[in-house]
Design a protein around this motif. Sequence first.
Motif, PDB file in Angstrom:
ATOM      1  N   UNK A 120       0.876  -1.165   0.000  1.00  0.00           N
ATOM      2  CA  UNK A 120       0.000   0.000   0.000  1.00  0.00           C
ATOM      3  C   UNK A 120       0.914   1.216   0.000  1.00  0.00           C
ATOM      4  N   UNK A 121       0.815   2.027  -1.032  1.00  0.00           N
ATOM      5  CA  UNK A 121       1.618   3.242  -1.139  1.00  0.00           C
ATOM      6  C   UNK A 121       0.735   4.404  -0.686  1.00  0.00           C
ATOM      7  N   UNK A 122       1.191   5.124   0.314  1.00  0.00           N
ATOM      8  CA  UNK A 122       0.416   6.243   0.855  1.00  0.00           C
ATOM      9  C   UNK A 122       0.879   7.535   0.184  1.00  0.00           C
ATOM     10  N   UNK A 123      -0.086   8.250  -0.404  1.00  0.00           N
ATOM     11  CA  UNK A 123       0.195   9.527  -1.067  1.00  0.00           C
ATOM     12  C   UNK A 123      -0.566  10.619  -0.318  1.00  0.00           C
ATOM     13  N   UNK A 124       0.128  11.687  -0.007  1.00  0.00           N
ATOM     14  CA  UNK A 124      -0.441  12.826   0.702  1.00  0.00           C
ATOM     15  C   UNK A 124      -1.417  13.561  -0.226  1.00  0.00           C
TER      16      UNK A 124
END
Length: 135
Positions: free
Chosen positions: A45-49
């Motif tokens: 899971x890549x978290x992007x702001x």
Amino acid sequence: SSGINAEYGVQARYQDHLFNIIDTPGHIDFNFEVERSLRVLDGAVVVVDGTRGVEAQTVTVWRQLDKFQVPRLIFLNKLDRDKRDVAGSLRSIRDALRTAPVLVNLPRFNRAGDLAGVVNTDFCPDTVTETVETL
């Protein structure tokens, strides 16, 4: 101590499945540790702001995920902030990560502009493209 750890981990069970969840820092000093972790992942899971979009270190990690052919999804966070920019974040995902994001959930905002929840796009797939363009 610098206050930055190479990894945090936790195990979680759901039905008959065991999940090993690791959190690797996005700091450039930990590229080696991140890459070592990616070798054993089944998915990421890549978290992007949601206020800033894709940042430089996210691009580096994305390339590492490509290298090890790790399936992934993106979680867009901070949508409750005033300076959120969903459309801008989606553009930065397309441009910086060279991928086409598909929304699984659509953020829903109330009349005051506050995040009120999410809409599952399984129930309205024909309206997703139109809605994204108006975000």
